[in-house]
Design a protein around this motif. Structure first.
Motif, PDB file in Angstrom:
ATOM      1  N   ILE A  87       0.695  -1.157  -0.087  1.00  0.00           N
ATOM      2  CA  ILE A  87       0.158   0.045   0.101  1.00  0.00           C
ATOM      3  C   ILE A  87       0.859   1.307  -0.065  1.00  0.00           C
ATOM      4  O   ILE A  87       0.798   2.205  -0.694  1.00  0.00           O
ATOM      5  CB  ILE A  87      -1.057   0.010   1.090  1.00  0.00           C
ATOM      6  CG1 ILE A  87      -2.004  -1.026   1.001  1.00  0.00           C
ATOM      7  CG2 ILE A  87      -1.695   1.419   1.544  1.00  0.00           C
ATOM      8  CD1 ILE A  87      -3.130  -0.374  -0.274  1.00  0.00           C
ATOM      9  N   MET A  88       1.927   1.317   0.902  1.00  0.00           N
ATOM     10  CA  MET A  88       2.666   2.511   0.866  1.00  0.00           C
ATOM     11  C   MET A  88       3.358   2.689  -0.557  1.00  0.00           C
ATOM     12  O   MET A  88       3.660   3.750  -0.988  1.00  0.00           O
ATOM     13  CB  MET A  88       3.817   2.198   2.119  1.00  0.00           C
ATOM     14  CG  MET A  88       3.163   2.723   3.419  1.00  0.00           C
ATOM     15  SD  MET A  88       4.666   2.725   4.417  1.00  0.00           S
ATOM     16  CE  MET A  88       5.257   0.758   4.644  1.00  0.00           C
ATOM     17  N   VAL A  89       3.649   1.617  -1.042  1.00  0.00           N
ATOM     18  CA  VAL A  89       4.548   1.651  -2.584  1.00  0.00           C
ATOM     19  C   VAL A  89       3.454   2.100  -3.371  1.00  0.00           C
ATOM     20  O   VAL A  89       3.701   3.093  -4.317  1.00  0.00           O
ATOM     21  CB  VAL A  89       5.188   0.390  -2.944  1.00  0.00           C
ATOM     22  CG1 VAL A  89       5.588   0.516  -4.430  1.00  0.00           C
ATOM     23  CG2 VAL A  89       6.281   0.258  -1.911  1.00  0.00           C
ATOM     24  N   ILE A  90       2.302   1.474  -3.442  1.00  0.00           N
ATOM     25  CA  ILE A  90       1.202   1.798  -4.549  1.00  0.00           C
ATOM     26  C   ILE A  90       0.881   3.206  -4.349  1.00  0.00           C
ATOM     27  O   ILE A  90       1.039   4.109  -5.325  1.00  0.00           O
ATOM     28  CB  ILE A  90       0.004   0.876  -4.521  1.00  0.00           C
ATOM     29  CG1 ILE A  90       0.490  -0.436  -4.611  1.00  0.00           C
ATOM     30  CG2 ILE A  90      -0.977   1.320  -5.318  1.00  0.00           C
ATOM     31  CD1 ILE A  90      -0.563  -1.481  -4.482  1.00  0.00           C
ATOM     32  N   ILE A  91       0.531   3.676  -3.207  1.00  0.00           N
ATOM     33  CA  ILE A  91      -0.121   5.031  -3.076  1.00  0.00           C
ATOM     34  C   ILE A  91       1.177   6.153  -2.912  1.00  0.00           C
ATOM     35  O   ILE A  91       0.758   7.001  -3.671  1.00  0.00           O
ATOM     36  CB  ILE A  91      -0.964   5.256  -1.797  1.00  0.00           C
ATOM     37  CG1 ILE A  91      -2.230   4.224  -1.886  1.00  0.00           C
ATOM     38  CG2 ILE A  91      -1.506   6.649  -1.350  1.00  0.00           C
ATOM     39  CD1 ILE A  91      -2.963   4.127  -0.555  1.00  0.00           C
TER      40      ILE A  91
END
Length: 190
Positions: A87-91
């Motif tokens: 999630i951190m990488v995607i967002i």
């Protein structure tokens, strides 16, 4: 062939620079499918989590020792931590490198997203990797009680190397945080 005036040549050169710059700027959208692929990986981890949880709750309670239950719960925590990393990488990556998400007033907007940049993202990712590595190392230490027994999947050098690699992750995160401090003048509070 007609001779071109110096003004026309300069205008053509300026137009080529603008077109090249626009092409380079638009190339950031080549990363969008990569983030979509990570969303698919996120869905896989949700599926895997549900299977692990189903296995844990539907198994006979006498089938598992306390260590087995602890290892199963650590496997669930591991999946959640990897999903959080995704999630951190995607967002964060999409917001930093591709385009703004434009969710400024959304009630579910993550707190950290309002001040994300490449340095903050690197520190957050390093901390997430350390957390994931810690879970794996804890699972290794729990299973280390079987070292030397028949059918043991761990070896002493394997445990040693996992510990060394985990220590390197910690030192790397400290280095990243230090570089962030040097570049911004303060340690990241995120």
């Amino acid at each position: 062939m007609a001779n071109r005036s110096p003004n026309q040549s300069a205008a053509d050169h300026q137009l080529s620079k603008v077109n090249l710059g626009y092409l380079v700027f638009m190339s950031r959208w080549l990363q969008a499918p990569l983030y979509f692929g990570l969303i698919v990986a996120q869905a896989y981890y949700v599926w895997r989590f549900m299977l692990e949880l189903l296995h844990l709750v539907t198994s006979d309670s006498n089938e598992f020792s306390d260590s087995d239950v602890l290892l199963a719960v650590l496997a669930l925590v591991d999946v959640v931590m990897i999903a959080n990393l995704l999630i951190m990488v995607i967002i964060g990556g999409y917001e930093t490198f591709v385009a703004r998400l434009r969710i400024d007033n959304h009630p579910d907007q993550p707190e950290w997203l309002s001040h994300v940049n490449a340095n903050v993202l690197k520190v957050k990712l390093a901390m997430a990797i350390i957390g994931i590595s810690s879970i794996h190392l804890l699972k290794t230490f729990i299973a280390a009680g079987n070292l030397g027994s028949p059918g043991a999947t761990l070896t002493e050098p394997g445990v040693m190397w996992q510990t060394i690699i985990h220590t390197i992750f910690i030192l790397s995160a400290m280095g990243i945080a230090y570089v962030d401090k040097l570049s911004t003048g303060t340690l990241s509070k995120h």
